[in-house]
Design a protein around this motif. Sequence first.
Motif, mmCIF file in Angstrom:
data_model
loop_
_atom_site.group_PDB
_atom_site.id
_atom_site.type_symbol
_atom_site.label_atom_id
_atom_site.label_comp_id
_atom_site.label_asym_id
_atom_site.label_seq_id
_atom_site.Cartn_x
_atom_site.Cartn_y
_atom_site.Cartn_z
ATOM 1 N N PHE A 215 -8.843 35.262 -2.899
ATOM 2 C CA PHE A 215 -9.230 33.999 -2.275
ATOM 3 C C PHE A 215 -7.942 33.313 -1.858
ATOM 4 N N ASP A 216 -7.635 33.431 -0.581
ATOM 5 C CA ASP A 216 -6.282 33.200 -0.074
ATOM 6 C C ASP A 216 -6.257 32.031 0.912
ATOM 7 N N THR A 217 -5.797 30.864 0.433
ATOM 8 C CA THR A 217 -5.706 29.690 1.302
ATOM 9 C C THR A 217 -4.540 29.792 2.279
ATOM 10 N N GLY A 218 -3.679 30.793 2.101
ATOM 11 C CA GLY A 218 -2.577 31.004 3.022
ATOM 12 C C GLY A 218 -2.934 31.884 4.203
ATOM 13 N N ALA A 219 -4.164 32.390 4.228
ATOM 14 C CA ALA A 219 -4.620 33.268 5.315
ATOM 15 C C ALA A 219 -5.573 32.503 6.231
ATOM 16 N N MET B 221 -9.159 31.175 5.158
ATOM 17 C CA MET B 221 -9.583 29.801 5.371
ATOM 18 C C MET B 221 -10.716 29.661 6.384
ATOM 19 N N ASN B 222 -10.988 30.668 7.185
ATOM 20 C CA ASN B 222 -12.159 30.579 8.057
ATOM 21 C C ASN B 222 -13.448 30.508 7.238
ATOM 22 N N VAL B 223 -13.384 30.976 5.986
ATOM 23 C CA VAL B 223 -14.514 30.855 5.053
ATOM 24 C C VAL B 223 -14.262 29.739 4.039
ATOM 25 N N LEU B 224 -13.063 29.715 3.434
ATOM 26 C CA LEU B 224 -12.783 28.779 2.339
ATOM 27 C C LEU B 224 -12.821 27.320 2.790
ATOM 28 N N LYS C 218 -3.707 18.076 6.545
ATOM 29 C CA LYS C 218 -4.372 17.591 7.753
ATOM 30 C C LYS C 218 -5.130 18.676 8.509
ATOM 31 N N ASP C 219 -4.607 19.889 8.486
ATOM 32 C CA ASP C 219 -5.213 20.982 9.242
ATOM 33 C C ASP C 219 -6.177 21.745 8.342
ATOM 34 N N ARG C 220 -7.446 21.786 8.731
ATOM 35 C CA ARG C 220 -8.465 22.400 7.871
ATOM 36 C C ARG C 220 -8.216 23.886 7.633
ATOM 37 N N ILE C 221 -7.618 24.579 8.587
ATOM 38 C CA ILE C 221 -7.387 26.015 8.459
ATOM 39 C C ILE C 221 -6.000 26.327 7.910
#
Length: 283
Positions: free
Chosen positions: A56-60, A127-130, A165-168
Motif C-alpha cells: 500500500f504505497d502512497t508514493g506511487a 494513490m489512484n486507489v488510496l 495539497k495534491d490528492r495523488i
Amino acid sequence: MKYMNFKNVVIFILSLITVWIVVVFFCYKGYLTNIEVGQIQLGDCRDFTTQDGIIFDTGADFSYISSNKIGFPFFLFPVLVNDGEGNNKILPMYFTQYFEVNDKVKIKNFAYFSGFKSNRIKAIIGMNVLSKLNMLFLSTQNTLDIKSFDFKPQIPSSATILKYKDRICPKVTLRLDNEVIDDILIDTGFDGDLSIDEHYIEKLKSNHSCDTMIRTNNTLFDTQKVKKIIFSELYINERLYKNIHVVQLKKRLLGSKFLKQFDRVFWDSKNLTVYMWNENDEY
C-alpha cells in the motif's frame, strides 16, 4: 448517395472514438473505483506491505499488478513508468473490475499497469486507489484498517499533523533542525525514515554525530547502493526524534519507518491530512 454513406461512416467512427475516449478517461481517473473496507495484516518489513507482497504505497501515483489474470482486465493504452531514479519503461495500462487483497478487502473498477514480473512484489496499490479511502495503521497489531472516505477516529490534540495539497502526490514541507525542506513525498513504500539529497545531509551532519553505511535501495525496476546516515537524534518539525535513518537520494521522501514509530497513523484522504499519535497522548 456515396458521399452520404461515407459521411455516415466517418460520423460512426468518430462517435466510437469519442465513446472510447470518455470510457478510458473515466477508468483512468478512477471515477468508477470502489473499495470494500476491512482489516489487512501487514508483514514483518518496515513498509506497508502484506505478508504476500502487496504494497500500500502512497508514493506511487498508480497501481501495479504483476499478474494480469485478475477480474476482467482490458487494455487502455501504453504508459511511460518511471521508478523515481531515472529508470523508465513503457508498460501497458489496464482496467480491471476486481482485485482481492484478502477475504474482506476488495478493490473494484480501477486502472493499473503490468507487463513485467517482480519476485518481491505481487501488487502495488497506489494513490489512484488510496486517495479514495481512509486508512488507520495500528502498530500494536501491525494492521492496516481500510476505512470509508467519511471515517475519522478520535484524535488527540497532541497528534503530529501533516497536511498536503495534491490528492495523488502527497508532498509536505518539513523542518529538519533549522532547515526547511519542501516537496517531501509521504511514501509508505519507502522503508526508511527520510531520504533527502546530499546538500541537506551535509548541513545536518555539521550539527550532529552520526554513522554512515551503505544499504541497498530497491526501486521498481532495479536495485542500487546508496548511503544511509543514522542520526542519533534529529528535530523534525520542532519535535525531537531518536535513531533517524536518512538515505541519500535525489528524491525527497518521508518513509514508513518514521510513520511506524507511532502507535497510530490515520490517513485522512478526504481532508488531505495525516495524523500520527501514541496511545498515551492526551485527548
